[in-house]
Design a protein around this motif. Structure first.
Motif, PDB file in Angstrom:
ATOM      1  N   GLY A  37      -8.597   5.829 -12.841  1.00  0.00           N
ATOM      2  CA  GLY A  37      -7.143   5.934 -13.016  1.00  0.00           C
ATOM      3  C   GLY A  37      -6.500   4.593 -13.343  1.00  0.00           C
ATOM      4  N   HIS A  38      -5.176   4.614 -13.561  1.00  0.00           N
ATOM      5  CA  HIS A  38      -4.429   3.418 -13.952  1.00  0.00           C
ATOM      6  C   HIS A  38      -3.239   3.263 -13.011  1.00  0.00           C
ATOM      7  CE1 HIS A  38      -6.710   3.473 -17.709  1.00  0.00           C
ATOM      8  NE2 HIS A  38      -6.509   4.784 -17.694  1.00  0.00           N
ATOM      9  N   ARG A  39      -3.211   2.136 -12.310  1.00  0.00           N
ATOM     10  CA  ARG A  39      -2.089   1.877 -11.394  1.00  0.00           C
ATOM     11  C   ARG A  39      -0.744   1.951 -12.122  1.00  0.00           C
ATOM     12  NH1 ARG A  39       1.464   2.255  -8.738  1.00  0.00           N
ATOM     13  NH2 ARG A  39       2.150   1.158  -6.863  1.00  0.00           N
ATOM     14  N   GLN A  40      -0.743   1.484 -13.406  1.00  0.00           N
ATOM     15  CA  GLN A  40       0.511   1.447 -14.184  1.00  0.00           C
ATOM     16  C   GLN A  40       1.049   2.845 -14.487  1.00  0.00           C
ATOM     17  OE1 GLN A  40      -2.500   0.129 -14.858  1.00  0.00           O
ATOM     18  NE2 GLN A  40      -2.374  -1.204 -16.643  1.00  0.00           N
ATOM     19  N   SER A  41       0.223   3.876 -14.308  1.00  0.00           N
ATOM     20  CA  SER A  41       0.698   5.220 -14.654  1.00  0.00           C
ATOM     21  C   SER A  41       1.501   5.859 -13.513  1.00  0.00           C
ATOM     22  CB  SER A  41      -0.479   6.125 -15.044  1.00  0.00           C
ATOM     23  OG  SER A  41      -1.268   6.410 -13.912  1.00  0.00           O
ATOM     24  N   VAL A  42       1.584   5.153 -12.377  1.00  0.00           N
ATOM     25  CA  VAL A  42       2.359   5.689 -11.243  1.00  0.00           C
ATOM     26  C   VAL A  42       3.592   4.804 -11.031  1.00  0.00           C
ATOM     27  CG1 VAL A  42       2.291   6.277  -8.784  1.00  0.00           C
ATOM     28  CG2 VAL A  42       0.221   6.474 -10.171  1.00  0.00           C
ATOM     29  N   PRO A  43       4.797   5.396 -11.037  1.00  0.00           N
ATOM     30  CA  PRO A  43       5.994   4.576 -10.856  1.00  0.00           C
ATOM     31  C   PRO A  43       5.941   3.778  -9.551  1.00  0.00           C
ATOM     32  CG  PRO A  43       6.586   6.847 -11.427  1.00  0.00           C
ATOM     33  CD  PRO A  43       5.099   6.818 -11.209  1.00  0.00           C
ATOM     34  N   ARG A  44       6.511   2.575  -9.583  1.00  0.00           N
ATOM     35  CA  ARG A  44       6.455   1.663  -8.430  1.00  0.00           C
ATOM     36  C   ARG A  44       7.117   2.240  -7.182  1.00  0.00           C
ATOM     37  NH1 ARG A  44       2.505  -2.054  -8.122  1.00  0.00           N
ATOM     38  NH2 ARG A  44       1.827  -2.096 -10.264  1.00  0.00           N
ATOM     39  N   ASP A  45       8.097   3.135  -7.382  1.00  0.00           N
ATOM     40  CA  ASP A  45       8.778   3.661  -6.190  1.00  0.00           C
ATOM     41  C   ASP A  45       8.091   4.897  -5.599  1.00  0.00           C
ATOM     42  OD1 ASP A  45       9.418   5.135  -8.389  1.00  0.00           O
ATOM     43  OD2 ASP A  45      11.569   5.310  -7.951  1.00  0.00           O
ATOM     44  N   VAL A  46       6.947   5.264  -6.166  1.00  0.00           N
ATOM     45  CA  VAL A  46       6.171   6.364  -5.575  1.00  0.00           C
ATOM     46  C   VAL A  46       5.164   5.748  -4.594  1.00  0.00           C
ATOM     47  CG1 VAL A  46       4.392   8.099  -6.098  1.00  0.00           C
ATOM     48  CG2 VAL A  46       6.429   7.915  -7.544  1.00  0.00           C
ATOM     49  N   PRO A  47       5.132   6.217  -3.336  1.00  0.00           N
ATOM     50  CA  PRO A  47       4.161   5.639  -2.393  1.00  0.00           C
ATOM     51  C   PRO A  47       2.740   5.776  -2.947  1.00  0.00           C
ATOM     52  CG  PRO A  47       5.698   7.099  -1.263  1.00  0.00           C
ATOM     53  CD  PRO A  47       5.975   7.237  -2.726  1.00  0.00           C
ATOM     54  N   PHE A  48       2.014   4.648  -2.974  1.00  0.00           N
ATOM     55  CA  PHE A  48       0.684   4.626  -3.584  1.00  0.00           C
ATOM     56  C   PHE A  48      -0.315   4.059  -2.585  1.00  0.00           C
ATOM     57  CE2 PHE A  48      -2.805   2.774  -5.935  1.00  0.00           C
ATOM     58  CZ  PHE A  48      -3.068   3.721  -6.910  1.00  0.00           C
ATOM     59  N   TYR A  49      -1.343   4.826  -2.296  1.00  0.00           N
ATOM     60  CA  TYR A  49      -2.398   4.365  -1.396  1.00  0.00           C
ATOM     61  C   TYR A  49      -3.670   4.242  -2.201  1.00  0.00           C
ATOM     62  CZ  TYR A  49       0.807   5.482   2.380  1.00  0.00           C
ATOM     63  OH  TYR A  49       1.897   5.515   3.215  1.00  0.00           O
ATOM     64  N   GLN A  50      -4.156   3.002  -2.329  1.00  0.00           N
ATOM     65  CA  GLN A  50      -5.414   2.833  -3.055  1.00  0.00           C
ATOM     66  C   GLN A  50      -6.564   3.037  -2.074  1.00  0.00           C
ATOM     67  OE1 GLN A  50      -5.845  -0.598  -5.561  1.00  0.00           O
ATOM     68  NE2 GLN A  50      -8.024  -0.197  -5.907  1.00  0.00           N
ATOM     69  N   GLY A  51      -7.298   4.126  -2.277  1.00  0.00           N
ATOM     70  CA  GLY A  51      -8.396   4.410  -1.365  1.00  0.00           C
ATOM     71  C   GLY A  51      -9.092   5.684  -1.779  1.00  0.00           C
ATOM     72  N   ASP A  52     -10.110   6.016  -0.983  1.00  0.00           N
ATOM     73  CA  ASP A  52     -10.992   7.116  -1.341  1.00  0.00           C
ATOM     74  C   ASP A  52     -10.615   8.391  -0.576  1.00  0.00           C
ATOM     75  OD1 ASP A  52     -14.011   6.967  -2.731  1.00  0.00           O
ATOM     76  OD2 ASP A  52     -13.640   8.696  -1.422  1.00  0.00           O
ATOM     77  N   ILE A  53     -10.762   9.518  -1.238  1.00  0.00           N
ATOM     78  CA  ILE A  53     -10.459  10.784  -0.557  1.00  0.00           C
ATOM     79  C   ILE A  53     -11.391  11.031   0.627  1.00  0.00           C
ATOM     80  CG2 ILE A  53      -9.382  11.992  -2.509  1.00  0.00           C
ATOM     81  CD1 ILE A  53     -12.171  13.393  -2.910  1.00  0.00           C
ATOM     82  N   ALA A  54     -12.562  10.349   0.627  1.00  0.00           N
ATOM     83  CA  ALA A  54     -13.513  10.557   1.725  1.00  0.00           C
ATOM     84  C   ALA A  54     -13.207   9.665   2.932  1.00  0.00           C
ATOM     85  CB  ALA A  54     -14.937  10.294   1.230  1.00  0.00           C
ATOM     86  N   ASP A  55     -12.200   8.820   2.819  1.00  0.00           N
ATOM     87  CA  ASP A  55     -11.832   7.924   3.915  1.00  0.00           C
ATOM     88  C   ASP A  55     -10.919   8.695   4.880  1.00  0.00           C
ATOM     89  OD1 ASP A  55     -10.690   6.003   5.575  1.00  0.00           O
ATOM     90  OD2 ASP A  55     -10.451   4.516   3.977  1.00  0.00           O
ATOM     91  N   SER A  56     -11.528   9.304   5.876  1.00  0.00           N
ATOM     92  CA  SER A  56     -10.796  10.226   6.768  1.00  0.00           C
ATOM     93  C   SER A  56      -9.644   9.540   7.491  1.00  0.00           C
ATOM     94  CB  SER A  56     -11.729  10.818   7.815  1.00  0.00           C
ATOM     95  OG  SER A  56     -12.769  11.463   7.182  1.00  0.00           O
ATOM     96  N   ARG A  57      -9.907   8.291   7.946  1.00  0.00           N
ATOM     97  CA  ARG A  57      -8.848   7.579   8.681  1.00  0.00           C
ATOM     98  C   ARG A  57      -7.629   7.379   7.809  1.00  0.00           C
ATOM     99  NH1 ARG A  57     -11.269   3.015  12.065  1.00  0.00           N
ATOM    100  NH2 ARG A  57     -10.337   1.667  10.502  1.00  0.00           N
ATOM    101  N   LEU A  58      -7.897   6.962   6.558  1.00  0.00           N
ATOM    102  CA  LEU A  58      -6.793   6.725   5.624  1.00  0.00           C
ATOM    103  C   LEU A  58      -6.055   8.037   5.334  1.00  0.00           C
ATOM    104  CD1 LEU A  58      -5.207   4.961   3.593  1.00  0.00           C
ATOM    105  CD2 LEU A  58      -6.979   5.468   1.895  1.00  0.00           C
TER     106      LEU A  58
END
Ligand SMILES: NC(=O)c1ccc[n+]([C@@H]2O[C@H](COP(=O)([O-])OP(=O)(O)OC[C@H]3O[C@@H](n4cnc5c(N)ncnc54)[C@H](O)[C@@H]3O)[C@@H](O)[C@H]2O)c1
Length: 329
Positions: A37-58
């Motif tokens: 994916g591309h970080r630039q494709s998500v507007p800055r005011d949308v909460p963005f969590y960079q991480g893996d779907i398998a990271d249960s804690r996150l």
């Protein structure tokens, strides 16, 4: 405002869906590891969590912090050729990680999920247009990795009350009408962006793989769906689940298809550029025709495609490619 977690929201279809959610007054929250994916494709005011779907804690943290009520799950690997070379990678990245993701969601109290499935779950169809009730016999590990998820969801529904809709997309294409978003895969394997890269002069030719199929002009026929119509289908699915429509599988396509030669010809008209073609042998595993039967989604979800004429798809994609010849970079 309802908070919707969008896994893979920095990808092609995910980012267009985030934009559509915002336009419809939802609060999208993105979870993406940026593998494709591309970080630039998500507007800055949308909460963005960079991480893996398998990271249960996150995942549990995001659900709690953002008060997530439902999930649209795009995150996956989706290169058919790569899946044939590394099936274990696809069973891990798509199937196993989705299982962990859904377990974390259920633990955190989220039960509603819309899942990106694919026409590749059908394999070589016996009947066209393909109804949802057609046999599912995928011919590549990618399709199988997605089919396993659909099947596992039925068991999770029985055990834990998971409410799910799997949307089996046919060929997503096109770009946002304001050209702010578009298709930027690496490597690119989809026909329309490859044709447009040829029109831009970034590739010398566009290959036609097989000219002796049982179709009027001998080239394969596929069902192309505008990414904005696809985005809308997810929101309708989410709302229908909320109203208790019940879980299930829906095709998302237009119900009619275009041949490779027709797509190239339309691209020549839209771009006004010569697009040199290289006729090449068939690739293994390409069915003659893949077109969706779409009555189920039209009747049950009230969905109709608005932007999916071939001309509109190519016009919007061309505007994006002209404005972003090197993608999001
Ligand atoms: N593009 C199509 O025509 C098409 C057709 C049928 C199905 N699909 C499915 O639709 C979904 C989206 O496709 P796309 O074309 O937008 O792909 P994409 O590669 O552009 O987007 C996938 C996104 O998921 C993210 N991601 C991948 N694995 C992740 C992980 N483990 N954790 C967190 N994020 C992760 C990537 O970084 C990327 O942003 C995929 O599930 C794909 O299989 C696509």
């Amino acid at each position: 405002m309802e908070s919707i977690l969008v896994s893979g929201g920095a990808g092609y279809i995910g980012s267009h869906t985030v934009k559509t959610l915002l336009e419809q007054s939802y609060k999208p929250v993105v979870l993406d590891n940026l593998v494709t994916g591309h970080r630039q494709s998500v507007p800055r005011d949308v909460p963005f969590y960079q991480g893996d779907i398998a990271d249960s804690r996150l995942v549990r943290k995001v659900v709690e912090q953002e008060r997530i009520s439902a999930v649209i799950h795009f995150a996956a690997r989706s290169l058919v050729g790569e899946s044939a070379e590394k099936p274990d990678l696809y069973f891990e990245e798509n199937t196993a990680k989705t299982n962990r993701f859904v377990s974390s969601l259920l633990e955190a109290g989220v039960k509603r999920i819309i899942f990106s499935s694919t026409a590749a779950t059908y394999g070589i169809p016996e009947e066209v247009p393909i109804p949802e009730s057609a046999p599912t016999t995928p011919i590549n590990p990618y399709g199988f990795s997605k089919l396993m998820i659909e099947q596992s969801f039925s068991w999770l529904e029985k055990a834990y009350g998971l409410e799910w809709i799997a949307l089996r997309y046919f060929n997503a294409a096109g770009a946002a009408l304001d050209s702010s978003l578009g298709e930027d895969h690496f490597p690119e394997t989809h026909l329309i962006p490859l044709i447009l890269k040829t029109a831009l002069g970034q590739r010398e030719t566009i290959s036609i793989f097989g000219t002796d199929y049982s179709t009027p002009d001998g080239t394969c026929i596929r069902d192309y769906i505008h990414v904005l119509d696809l985005a809308k289908a997810h929101i309708l699915a989410l709302e229908a689940l909320g109203k208790g429509i019940g879980s299930g599988v829906y095709n998302v396509g237009t119900g009619s298809g275009y041949s490779v030669r027709e797509v190239i010809e339309t691209a020549r008209l839209v771009t006004g550029r010569g697009i040199p073609v290289l006729e090449s042998p068939r690739r293994p595993g390409d069915p003659d025709i893949l077109v969706a039967k779409v009555e189920k989604i039209q009747h049950s979800l009230g969905w109709t495609p608005q932007y999916s004429s071939l001309e509109q798809i190519i016009k919007s994609a061309w505007a994006w490619h002209l404005g972003h010849p090197n993608g999001f970079e």
